[in-house]
Design a protein around this motif. Structure first.
Motif, PDB file in Angstrom:
ATOM      1  N   LYS A 104      21.083 -32.870 -41.345  1.00 22.24           N
ATOM      2  CA  LYS A 104      20.191 -33.300 -40.284  1.00 22.24           C
ATOM      3  C   LYS A 104      19.149 -34.250 -40.846  1.00 22.24           C
ATOM      4  N   LYS A 105      19.008 -35.397 -40.237  1.00 21.75           N
ATOM      5  CA  LYS A 105      18.043 -36.392 -40.692  1.00 21.75           C
ATOM      6  C   LYS A 105      16.690 -36.161 -40.028  1.00 21.75           C
ATOM      7  N   ASN A 106      15.660 -36.433 -40.779  1.00 25.32           N
ATOM      8  CA  ASN A 106      14.295 -36.308 -40.273  1.00 25.32           C
ATOM      9  C   ASN A 106      13.899 -37.638 -39.634  1.00 25.32           C
ATOM     10  N   LYS A 107      13.986 -37.692 -38.329  1.00 29.77           N
ATOM     11  CA  LYS A 107      13.658 -38.911 -37.587  1.00 29.77           C
ATOM     12  C   LYS A 107      12.364 -38.678 -36.815  1.00 29.77           C
ATOM     13  N   GLN A 108      11.268 -39.057 -37.430  1.00 30.15           N
ATOM     14  CA  GLN A 108       9.967 -38.900 -36.809  1.00 30.15           C
ATOM     15  C   GLN A 108       9.297 -40.261 -36.701  1.00 30.15           C
ATOM     16  N   ARG A 109       8.851 -40.589 -35.494  1.00 28.68           N
ATOM     17  CA  ARG A 109       8.060 -41.790 -35.258  1.00 28.68           C
ATOM     18  C   ARG A 109       6.850 -41.412 -34.428  1.00 28.68           C
ATOM     19  N   VAL A 110       5.718 -41.995 -34.766  1.00 25.65           N
ATOM     20  CA  VAL A 110       4.444 -41.617 -34.159  1.00 25.65           C
ATOM     21  C   VAL A 110       3.882 -42.807 -33.400  1.00 25.65           C
ATOM     22  N   LEU A 111       3.497 -42.566 -32.148  1.00 26.18           N
ATOM     23  CA  LEU A 111       2.821 -43.580 -31.334  1.00 26.18           C
ATOM     24  C   LEU A 111       1.316 -43.388 -31.500  1.00 26.18           C
ATOM     25  N   LEU A 112       0.626 -44.451 -31.883  1.00 30.66           N
ATOM     26  CA  LEU A 112      -0.820 -44.412 -32.105  1.00 30.66           C
ATOM     27  C   LEU A 112      -1.487 -45.314 -31.078  1.00 30.66           C
ATOM     28  N   LEU A 113      -2.386 -44.753 -30.279  1.00 27.72           N
ATOM     29  CA  LEU A 113      -3.100 -45.540 -29.281  1.00 27.72           C
ATOM     30  C   LEU A 113      -4.442 -44.874 -28.998  1.00 27.72           C
ATOM     31  N   SER A 114      -5.309 -45.603 -28.287  1.00 30.73           N
ATOM     32  CA  SER A 114      -6.653 -45.112 -27.991  1.00 30.73           C
ATOM     33  C   SER A 114      -7.004 -45.458 -26.558  1.00 30.73           C
ATOM     34  N   SER A 115      -8.128 -44.939 -26.126  1.00 33.95           N
ATOM     35  CA  SER A 115      -8.636 -45.233 -24.793  1.00 33.95           C
ATOM     36  C   SER A 115      -9.646 -46.372 -24.864  1.00 33.95           C
ATOM     37  N   ARG A 116     -10.133 -46.786 -23.719  1.00 29.76           N
ATOM     38  CA  ARG A 116     -11.177 -47.802 -23.680  1.00 29.76           C
ATOM     39  C   ARG A 116     -12.515 -47.200 -24.110  1.00 29.76           C
ATOM     40  N   GLY A 117     -13.366 -48.026 -24.706  1.00 23.89           N
ATOM     41  CA  GLY A 117     -14.703 -47.574 -25.053  1.00 23.89           C
ATOM     42  C   GLY A 117     -14.862 -47.061 -26.468  1.00 23.89           C
ATOM     43  N   ILE A 118     -13.923 -47.346 -27.365  1.00 21.59           N
ATOM     44  CA  ILE A 118     -14.068 -46.886 -28.743  1.00 21.59           C
ATOM     45  C   ILE A 118     -15.011 -47.821 -29.493  1.00 21.59           C
ATOM     46  N   THR A 119     -15.702 -47.273 -30.482  1.00 27.01           N
ATOM     47  CA  THR A 119     -16.636 -48.041 -31.284  1.00 27.01           C
ATOM     48  C   THR A 119     -15.922 -48.616 -32.513  1.00 27.01           C
ATOM     49  N   HIS A 120     -16.661 -49.398 -33.304  1.00 26.83           N
ATOM     50  CA  HIS A 120     -16.053 -50.018 -34.473  1.00 26.83           C
ATOM     51  C   HIS A 120     -15.645 -48.963 -35.503  1.00 26.83           C
ATOM     52  N   ARG A 121     -16.410 -47.876 -35.625  1.00 28.80           N
ATOM     53  CA  ARG A 121     -16.058 -46.828 -36.583  1.00 28.80           C
ATOM     54  C   ARG A 121     -14.745 -46.139 -36.180  1.00 28.80           C
ATOM     55  N   MET A 122     -14.581 -45.869 -34.887  1.00 30.05           N
ATOM     56  CA  MET A 122     -13.345 -45.258 -34.412  1.00 30.05           C
ATOM     57  C   MET A 122     -12.151 -46.185 -34.622  1.00 30.05           C
ATOM     58  N   ARG A 123     -12.367 -47.487 -34.380  1.00 25.98           N
ATOM     59  CA  ARG A 123     -11.278 -48.447 -34.566  1.00 25.98           C
ATOM     60  C   ARG A 123     -10.873 -48.543 -36.036  1.00 25.98           C
ATOM     61  N   HIS A 124     -11.842 -48.517 -36.946  1.00 23.51           N
ATOM     62  CA  HIS A 124     -11.522 -48.563 -38.373  1.00 23.51           C
ATOM     63  C   HIS A 124     -10.787 -47.298 -38.818  1.00 23.51           C
ATOM     64  N   LEU A 125     -11.122 -46.144 -38.219  1.00 18.78           N
ATOM     65  CA  LEU A 125     -10.398 -44.917 -38.536  1.00 18.78           C
ATOM     66  C   LEU A 125      -8.935 -45.028 -38.115  1.00 18.78           C
ATOM     67  N   MET A 126      -8.677 -45.587 -36.957  1.00 15.93           N
ATOM     68  CA  MET A 126      -7.298 -45.771 -36.510  1.00 15.93           C
ATOM     69  C   MET A 126      -6.552 -46.733 -37.430  1.00 15.93           C
ATOM     70  N   ASN A 127      -7.210 -47.799 -37.877  1.00 15.74           N
ATOM     71  CA  ASN A 127      -6.558 -48.738 -38.795  1.00 15.74           C
ATOM     72  C   ASN A 127      -6.227 -48.073 -40.125  1.00 15.74           C
ATOM     73  N   ASP A 128      -7.103 -47.182 -40.596  1.00 15.89           N
ATOM     74  CA  ASP A 128      -6.828 -46.468 -41.839  1.00 15.89           C
ATOM     75  C   ASP A 128      -5.615 -45.551 -41.693  1.00 15.89           C
ATOM     76  N   LEU A 129      -5.513 -44.848 -40.567  1.00 17.61           N
ATOM     77  CA  LEU A 129      -4.363 -43.978 -40.345  1.00 17.61           C
ATOM     78  C   LEU A 129      -3.074 -44.783 -40.215  1.00 17.61           C
ATOM     79  N   GLU A 130      -3.166 -45.941 -39.595  1.00 17.19           N
ATOM     80  CA  GLU A 130      -1.982 -46.796 -39.485  1.00 17.19           C
ATOM     81  C   GLU A 130      -1.520 -47.282 -40.853  1.00 17.19           C
ATOM     82  N   ALA A 131      -2.470 -47.574 -41.743  1.00 15.01           N
ATOM     83  CA  ALA A 131      -2.100 -48.011 -43.086  1.00 15.01           C
ATOM     84  C   ALA A 131      -1.521 -46.868 -43.916  1.00 15.01           C
ATOM     85  N   LEU A 132      -1.964 -45.640 -43.654  1.00 11.20           N
ATOM     86  CA  LEU A 132      -1.472 -44.500 -44.429  1.00 11.20           C
ATOM     87  C   LEU A 132      -0.092 -44.039 -43.983  1.00 11.20           C
TER      88      LEU A 132
END
Length: 306
Positions: free
Chosen positions: A46-74
């Motif tokens: 059995k193959k491990n097929k995992q894909r994650v959708l990353l998205l946010s709502s409206r109204g996020i601040t710059h700190r929240m956006r940078h956190l999402m970019n860090d998770l996307e890079a990791l």
């Protein structure tokens, strides 16, 4: 005439050889079919097929956006999508995950431009975990000395306290499937040089460390495994676990959780209480001052100043 007879004999011998070979091949096929019938078919890996959708709502601040970019890079198996316009129609997220061929979702919901909530869900059937994100420190902000290869796979480590409760076991399984990078991911590199840790200290704490096999001060010395923090760093407080994806029956509810809006309201009420006490003290002082005043006497001597 003799040449014709020789040619006929040669053709007959060739046809006999072809017939013998064909019969031998048929017999071999029958034997192989009998052997295959006796052998038990091996189960496919059995193959491990995992894909994650990353998205946010409206109204996020710059700190929240940078956190999402860090998770996307990791996480190289992450598919980032545009912001979701509506905060009330979360039932659209499983459909977006299906369109992007993802079976996991990380949704960051911002409230009042200062409160951040994270939804970790298995789509389309659930379960889903809602958490409150606090004490966010991004990679750019921390300036840590650790570093790792972009796209490399990381180990996922959990505290032993996760196995002590039922909600901890469920959260551990959801986080394992979301933050564990499969080896079949297209953008993943075949290296493991960092570790993602989840610890329970008052609330869940996320850390990312680099694995160093040798001491930088002694590169030619014996192997000495150490950990150097890379970032990001944030604390997660569980709020509620739902049976379905972004809804459904409540599996777990944290009775100790206090919403940040209620905490701010209590703080304002405390400040308002101090103001009310000060005003009450001023009124009491004025009342006592008026009570100490003597009544005017009609026969009293009045001083007249020229």
């Amino acid at each position: 005439m003799s040449s014709i007879l020789k040619a006929q004999k040669a053709n007959a011998s060739k046809s006999d050889l072809k017939g013998k070979r064909k019969r031998q091949a048929d017999e071999m096929d029958v034997d192989e079919e009998e052997d295959v019938g006796d052998v038990v078919p091996m189960a496919k890996k059995k193959k491990n097929k995992q894909r994650v959708l990353l998205l946010s709502s409206r109204g996020i601040t710059h700190r929240m956006r940078h956190l999402m970019n860090d998770l996307e890079a990791l996480l190289p198996h992450v598919k980032k999508d545009s912001k979701l316009d509506s905060k009330s129609q979360l039932n659209l997220i499983p459909e977006l995950a299906d369109l992007n061929n993802c079976n996991n979702t990380l949704y960051f919901e911002a409230r009042r431009h200062e409160d951040l909530y994270m939804w970790a869900a298995k789509t389309p059937n659930g379960p889903s975990v809602k958490l409150h994100v606090q004490n966010v420190h991004t990679m750019d902000e921390l300036k840590m000395t650790g570093n790792c290869l972009k796209g490399s796979r990381g180990l996922v480590s959990f505290d032993s306290a996760f196995d002590e409760t039922e909600w901890g076991k469920l959260t551990k399984e959801v986080f394992t499937q979301i933050f564990g990078v499969p080896s079949t991911s297209r953008r993943a590199k075949p290296f493991i040089d960092h570790i993602l840790t989840f610890s329970i200290v008052d609330s869940k704490i996320f850390r990312n460390f680099q694995i160093i096999e040798k001491d930088p001060l002694q590169p030619n010395g014996p192997p000495h495994t150490t950990l150097v923090e890379i970032g990001p760093r944030f604390a997660l407080t569980p709020i509620r676990i739902f049976e379905g994806a972004f809804g459904g029956a409540t599996v777990f509810s944290n009775p100790e959780f206090v919403s940040p809006a209620a905490a701010r309201m209590a703080l304002k009420r405390e400040k308002g209480g101090k103001y009310n006490n000060r005003k009450d003290a001023e009124e009491e002082t004025q009342r006592r001052r008026e009570g100490r005043q003597r009544e005017e006497d009609a026969l009293g001597v009045r001083k007249v100043f020229a």
